[in-house]
Design an enzyme around this catalytic site. Sequence first.
Site, mmCIF file in Angstrom:
data_model
loop_
_atom_site.group_PDB
_atom_site.id
_atom_site.type_symbol
_atom_site.label_atom_id
_atom_site.label_comp_id
_atom_site.label_asym_id
_atom_site.label_seq_id
_atom_site.Cartn_x
_atom_site.Cartn_y
_atom_site.Cartn_z
ATOM 1 N N SER A 87 0.830 -1.212 0.000
ATOM 2 C CA SER A 87 0.000 0.000 0.000
ATOM 3 C C SER A 87 0.864 1.262 0.000
ATOM 4 C CB SER A 87 -0.928 -0.011 1.211
ATOM 5 O OG SER A 87 -1.850 -1.068 1.084
ATOM 6 N N HIS A 88 0.207 2.384 0.028
ATOM 7 C CA HIS A 88 0.815 3.705 -0.190
ATOM 8 C C HIS A 88 2.038 4.014 0.695
ATOM 9 C CE1 HIS A 88 -0.820 5.263 3.611
ATOM 10 N NE2 HIS A 88 -1.773 4.392 3.387
ATOM 11 N N ASP A 89 2.958 4.755 0.118
ATOM 12 C CA ASP A 89 4.078 5.381 0.851
ATOM 13 C C ASP A 89 5.055 4.394 1.492
ATOM 14 O OD1 ASP A 89 3.194 8.153 0.466
ATOM 15 O OD2 ASP A 89 1.501 7.568 1.718
#
Length: 223
Positions: A140-142
């Site tokens: 997922s993100h980042d």
Amino acid sequence: MTLPLYAVYGASGHGRETMPLARGWCSSHGLPPDRLVFIDDAPPAALVNGHRVLTWEAFLQQDATSRHAAIAIAGSRVRERLALRCEAHAVALWSLQAANAVLMDDVQLGAGALISPFAALTCNLRIGRCFHANLYSHVSHDCVIGDYVTFAPGVRCNGNVVIGDHAYIGAGAVIRQGRPGAPLVIGAGAVVGMGAVVTRDVPPGAVVAGNPARPLPRKESAC
Ligand code: UDP
């Protein structure tokens, strides 16, 4: 006419699972099937799933305008050694991505990544060399992921996680999300056991398992 030569390095389990992605890529780029081979330093047979299996030396001896190899071996230290060998012999690290894998937004992937069917990499990701995202795994993100990291099938890595080089995340493990500026960190060379639920940082080189994941004594491994 001489053409480029493409290879999946490793003719065992992960190599055979990767070959269909390689075949799809070659077919969509108009390359005849005989330009796609396995490389294996201990060939299990002359032919595997319809492709020739060459030793490294034989691969280098083939006529080719250029050479490319996707290193499909889960052991990250082996992967690193073979990636350096490829680069020393002008063999390009080949990245492959399944047609139904999803890469959403601002995903930076290093050379030699293998993204298996149903994997998803969402957004604002920095991922190093020769990453393996096996079947149904997601990032997922980042997240920031180092070099030669391996995700076994079904890993769920939530947002704001940092993973060091050579970490291995076992099948079905879940990694809790970190926070912006305070990521959850899995150290270099750590091993997360299958099905583990990682709720806090994992030190470099540690082996963790269970729910919540706790350290296990580490056995030395050659890979
Ligand atoms: N292998 C190789 N060169 C090496 C190390 C391994 O060609 O330096 C080959 C090995 O002969 C085997 C494959 O890579 O066929 C690795 O298979 P394994 O089952 O260990 O890994 P997996 O396919 O599960 O990632």
